[in-house]
Design a protein around this motif. Sequence first.
Motif, PDB file in Angstrom:
ATOM      1  N   ASN A 297      50.942  22.534  51.847  1.00  0.00           N
ATOM      2  CA  ASN A 297      51.821  21.381  51.601  1.00  0.00           C
ATOM      3  C   ASN A 297      53.294  21.776  51.577  1.00  0.00           C
ATOM      4  N   ASP A 298      53.644  22.941  52.106  1.00  0.00           N
ATOM      5  CA  ASP A 298      54.995  23.463  51.905  1.00  0.00           C
ATOM      6  C   ASP A 298      56.073  22.695  52.653  1.00  0.00           C
ATOM      7  N   GLY A 299      55.729  21.918  53.684  1.00  0.00           N
ATOM      8  CA  GLY A 299      56.743  21.148  54.397  1.00  0.00           C
ATOM      9  C   GLY A 299      57.865  22.021  54.906  1.00  0.00           C
ATOM     10  N   ASN A 300      57.528  23.231  55.342  1.00  0.00           N
ATOM     11  CA  ASN A 300      58.507  24.212  55.835  1.00  0.00           C
ATOM     12  C   ASN A 300      59.465  24.684  54.743  1.00  0.00           C
ATOM     13  N   MET A 301      58.994  24.723  53.500  1.00  0.00           N
ATOM     14  CA  MET A 301      59.791  25.238  52.385  1.00  0.00           C
ATOM     15  C   MET A 301      60.142  26.703  52.634  1.00  0.00           C
ATOM     16  N   VAL A 302      61.396  27.044  52.439  1.00  0.00           N
ATOM     17  CA  VAL A 302      61.821  28.436  52.569  1.00  0.00           C
ATOM     18  C   VAL A 302      61.353  29.174  51.326  1.00  0.00           C
ATOM     19  N   GLY A 303      60.742  30.310  51.503  1.00  0.00           N
ATOM     20  CA  GLY A 303      60.254  31.114  50.394  1.00  0.00           C
ATOM     21  C   GLY A 303      59.326  32.193  50.900  1.00  0.00           C
ATOM     22  N   GLU A 304      58.640  32.821  49.998  1.00  0.00           N
ATOM     23  CA  GLU A 304      57.718  33.914  50.322  1.00  0.00           C
ATOM     24  C   GLU A 304      56.289  33.435  50.081  1.00  0.00           C
ATOM     25  N   HIS A 305      55.412  33.748  51.012  1.00  0.00           N
ATOM     26  CA  HIS A 305      54.004  33.363  50.865  1.00  0.00           C
ATOM     27  C   HIS A 305      53.293  34.329  49.925  1.00  0.00           C
ATOM     28  N   GLY A 306      52.401  33.778  49.118  1.00  0.00           N
ATOM     29  CA  GLY A 306      51.649  34.594  48.171  1.00  0.00           C
ATOM     30  C   GLY A 306      50.290  34.004  47.881  1.00  0.00           C
ATOM     31  N   ARG A 307      49.548  34.720  47.044  1.00  0.00           N
ATOM     32  CA  ARG A 307      48.194  34.319  46.650  1.00  0.00           C
ATOM     33  C   ARG A 307      48.126  34.257  45.133  1.00  0.00           C
TER      34      ARG A 307
ATOM     35  N   GLY B 297      45.502  20.902  42.869  1.00  0.00           N
ATOM     36  CA  GLY B 297      44.630  21.781  43.631  1.00  0.00           C
ATOM     37  C   GLY B 297      44.948  23.254  43.493  1.00  0.00           C
ATOM     38  N   LEU B 298      45.937  23.604  42.673  1.00  0.00           N
ATOM     39  CA  LEU B 298      46.276  25.013  42.479  1.00  0.00           C
ATOM     40  C   LEU B 298      45.140  25.716  41.742  1.00  0.00           C
ATOM     41  N   ALA B 299      44.641  26.806  42.315  1.00  0.00           N
ATOM     42  CA  ALA B 299      43.536  27.546  41.715  1.00  0.00           C
ATOM     43  C   ALA B 299      43.645  29.008  42.125  1.00  0.00           C
ATOM     44  N   ILE B 300      42.886  29.857  41.456  1.00  0.00           N
ATOM     45  CA  ILE B 300      42.856  31.271  41.810  1.00  0.00           C
ATOM     46  C   ILE B 300      42.479  31.403  43.279  1.00  0.00           C
ATOM     47  N   GLY B 301      43.224  32.216  43.997  1.00  0.00           N
ATOM     48  CA  GLY B 301      42.998  32.442  45.416  1.00  0.00           C
ATOM     49  C   GLY B 301      43.798  31.526  46.323  1.00  0.00           C
ATOM     50  N   ALA B 302      44.414  30.485  45.763  1.00  0.00           N
ATOM     51  CA  ALA B 302      45.195  29.551  46.576  1.00  0.00           C
ATOM     52  C   ALA B 302      46.386  30.256  47.219  1.00  0.00           C
ATOM     53  N   GLN B 303      46.696  29.862  48.435  1.00  0.00           N
ATOM     54  CA  GLN B 303      47.871  30.359  49.133  1.00  0.00           C
ATOM     55  C   GLN B 303      49.053  29.461  48.771  1.00  0.00           C
ATOM     56  N   VAL B 304      50.158  30.078  48.343  1.00  0.00           N
ATOM     57  CA  VAL B 304      51.318  29.327  47.886  1.00  0.00           C
ATOM     58  C   VAL B 304      52.584  29.870  48.534  1.00  0.00           C
TER      59      VAL B 304
END
Length: 167
Positions: free
Chosen positions: A100-110, A148-155
């Motif tokens: 759902n990031d909508g091209n948000m600038v940031g760093e991808h994580g788990r 929907g944020l849960a362990i293992g989710a990509q953020v």
Amino acid sequence: FGQNAQAFATREEAEAMADRIGVMNHGCIEQIADPQTLYRRPGSEYVATFIGLTNRLPGITNGEEAVVFGQRVPLLEASKRDASTVLVRPENLVITLAANDGNMVGEHGRVDMVHFLGALARVDLTVAAGVGHLPVTVQLPANELPAGLAIGAQVVVAPRPIPALAV
């Protein structure tokens, strides 16, 4: 501190009760200020890490601002000009689900863990930054957790434009 000086048993007790606190490091005073100033505008790396949680994030600085995870962050006065690490408080980060990031600038994580603390939530995650994995902690009001944020989710995680300390 004068005749009204008082010793406190814990750092938390001092922060809750004192008007001014002196932070000492190996017998030397690093900073004397009210608790809010010590937290929001630490004068050194020691004070920043002693007073509350902080993330050590890679950044490119020019003395006035840093670029951290693709976002510009103003720097505190005590920041080092040629620093490559920026100390960012957990509540000064935002996260969104990668889908759902909508091209948000940031760093991808788990997401590694979600801690519900009543009105607050703390999210521990790992980002792949440069040559390795970097632990990051985000703290936000519990009602602002992405659905929907849960362990293992990509953020995607990014700093807010709130002054930080470059060290």
